[in-house]
Design an enzyme around this catalytic site. Structure first.
Site, mmCIF file in Angstrom:
data_model
loop_
_atom_site.group_PDB
_atom_site.id
_atom_site.type_symbol
_atom_site.label_atom_id
_atom_site.label_comp_id
_atom_site.label_asym_id
_atom_site.label_seq_id
_atom_site.Cartn_x
_atom_site.Cartn_y
_atom_site.Cartn_z
ATOM 1 C CG HIS A 19 -2.026 0.974 1.180
ATOM 2 N ND1 HIS A 19 -3.350 0.632 1.391
ATOM 3 C CD2 HIS A 19 -2.044 2.312 0.945
ATOM 4 C CE1 HIS A 19 -4.113 1.703 1.291
ATOM 5 N NE2 HIS A 19 -3.336 2.746 1.030
ATOM 6 C CG HIS A 21 -1.709 6.199 -2.211
ATOM 7 N ND1 HIS A 21 -2.840 6.062 -2.989
ATOM 8 C CD2 HIS A 21 -2.011 5.678 -1.005
ATOM 9 C CE1 HIS A 21 -3.797 5.484 -2.272
ATOM 10 N NE2 HIS A 21 -3.314 5.229 -1.054
ATOM 11 C CG ASP A 23 -1.115 10.581 -5.770
ATOM 12 O OD1 ASP A 23 -0.966 9.547 -5.095
ATOM 13 O OD2 ASP A 23 -2.236 11.073 -6.003
ATOM 14 N N GLY A 181 -10.131 7.505 -1.662
ATOM 15 C CA GLY A 181 -10.778 8.806 -1.485
ATOM 16 C C GLY A 181 -11.528 8.849 -0.168
ATOM 17 C CG HIS A 208 -8.183 3.249 0.377
ATOM 18 N ND1 HIS A 208 -7.672 2.785 -0.817
ATOM 19 C CD2 HIS A 208 -7.174 3.958 0.969
ATOM 20 C CE1 HIS A 208 -6.421 3.209 -0.949
ATOM 21 N NE2 HIS A 208 -6.094 3.919 0.117
ATOM 22 C CD GLU A 211 -7.116 6.101 6.022
ATOM 23 O OE1 GLU A 211 -6.033 6.683 6.220
ATOM 24 O OE2 GLU A 211 -7.587 5.930 4.883
ATOM 25 C CG ASP A 300 -1.522 5.703 3.143
ATOM 26 O OD1 ASP A 300 -1.926 5.363 2.005
ATOM 27 O OD2 ASP A 300 -2.211 6.376 3.924
#
Length: 363
Positions: A19, A21, A23, A181, A208, A211, A300
């Site tokens: 996991h 990302h 960006d 998101g 996701h 969380e 993350d």
């Protein structure tokens, strides 16, 4: 004597990252350079150190929504084929230098089309970046296998389109699908057509959940959508009761997650930043690991969290007294849960991960 656990020795241990990302992991210096090249003048700082500090401070807001706002700056400079290749290549090289031997890097193609790149060209650019980064890492003496996950945004309406991209590119390095998101108000069930399509195509996907929202998001991700893994899943602890005397009682959903070995993609530092946990020492990962849930450790967003796999494992070992056996357990959990063919997972476990930890245990 076993090798002592320090940040330096943990850095040499083989790691698996499920996991991360794309960006959320740019090098600050690269972000500044790319911004200068395109004339983007909105960065809040003009030196790598100051920019890294700004991202970290902004991420510690206790709000998932505020945390997600920091991506405005990184996405602004990731809108061309060249920038995507560079950012991806550097990502792979950085992970390899941190001892990651297998990584699944996720990104949302729909967020990289502001300058007219078609979705499939976005995917091709990232795949080319993976190839370039893998070659550069190998030249530097680091072994890594990297794949990508295509993410759809849960507040948008392009999930079926992204799912179809996953199938079109799955033999070229796309390992699976993700949806991300803000969770509150955007349940995964809004995207059932995408999940049904992926299941018909025998594809892998993670969601996701658990969380920014509670147990209902986990239940929907598993029982309505059929997720293979849970992105974070921290709030599964809300279905666990600790009784006086140390007796632990699992609710029906928590028991299902443990019994079915549903992988939990946990990212301790990120979870603290978004308010899903109060501190590393109080993070549910300690309880869940002791109860033998399929827990994995992840970064993350390395830029926002100012973290690496080494720093996450170091923080956990300090907070919970973990040793090499525990770190190997987290790593094997992740490798077992990867969206790779079984024989490839087994080979990495037996030929890379276990021998690597055996060396550290022997000292």
């Amino acid at each position: 004597m076993p090798t002592a656990l320090t940040a330096e020795t943990i850095a040499t241990a083989p790691k698996v990252l499920l996991h991360d990302h794309l960006d959320g992991g740019l090098r600050p210096a690269t972000l500044i350079d790319l911004a200068e090249r395109i004339g983007y003048r909105e960065l809040p700082a003009d030196t790598p150190a100051a920019l890294a500090r700004w991202f970290s401070e902004s991420a510690y807001s206790g709000s998932l929504e505020r945390y997600l706002e920091t991506f405005t700056h990184t996405l602004a400079v990731m809108q061309t084929r060249e920038s995507l290749i560079r950012v991806t290549s550097e990502c792979v090289q950085d992970l390899a230098a941190d001892g990651v031997v297998y990584a699944e890097i996720r990104f949302a193609p729909e967020l990289h089309t502001e300058q007219g790149l078609p979705l499939d060209d976005v995917v091709r650019a990232v795949l080319d970046g993976v190839a370039a980064g893998t070659a550069a890492a190998q030249a530097a003496g680091h072994r890594i296998r990297a794949t990508i996950l295509l993410t759809a945004m849960r507040h948008a309406a392009r999930s079926r389109e992204i799912a179809e991209l996953c199938i079109a590119f799955r033999d070229q390095g796309v390992a699976g699908f993700d949806i991300a998101g803000a969770e509150a108000g955007f349940p995964p069930t809004r995207h059932l057509d995408a999940f049904e399509y992926l299941r018909r195509e025998n594809a892998h996907f993670t969601i996701h959940a658990g969380e920014g929202f509670g147990l209902p998001s986990i239940w929907e991700a598993l029982q309505w959508c059929g997720a293979d893994r849970l992105g974070h899943g921290v709030r599964i602890v809300d279905d666990i009761t600790l009784h006086p005397g140390g007796r632990v009682e699992l609710g029906r959903l928590a028991a299902y997650v443990r019994d079915k070995r549903i992988p939990l993609e946990m990212a301790p530092t990120s979870n603290v930043q978004t308010g899903a946990a109060t501190s590393i020492a109080e993070h549910p990962i300690g309880l869940l690991a002791s109860l033998k849930f399929r827990v994995t450790v992840n970064t993350d967003n390395r830029l926002m969290s100012g973290c690496s796999m080494t720093s996450e494992m170091t923080a956990l070992s300090e907070a919970f007294g973990y040793g090499w056996d525990d770190l190997q357990w987290f790593t094997v959990n992740a490798m077992k849960s990867a969206f790779l063919p079984f024989d490839e997972r087994l080979a990495l476990i037996n030929e890379v991960i276990k021998p690597g930890y055996d060396r550290l245990r022997r000292g």
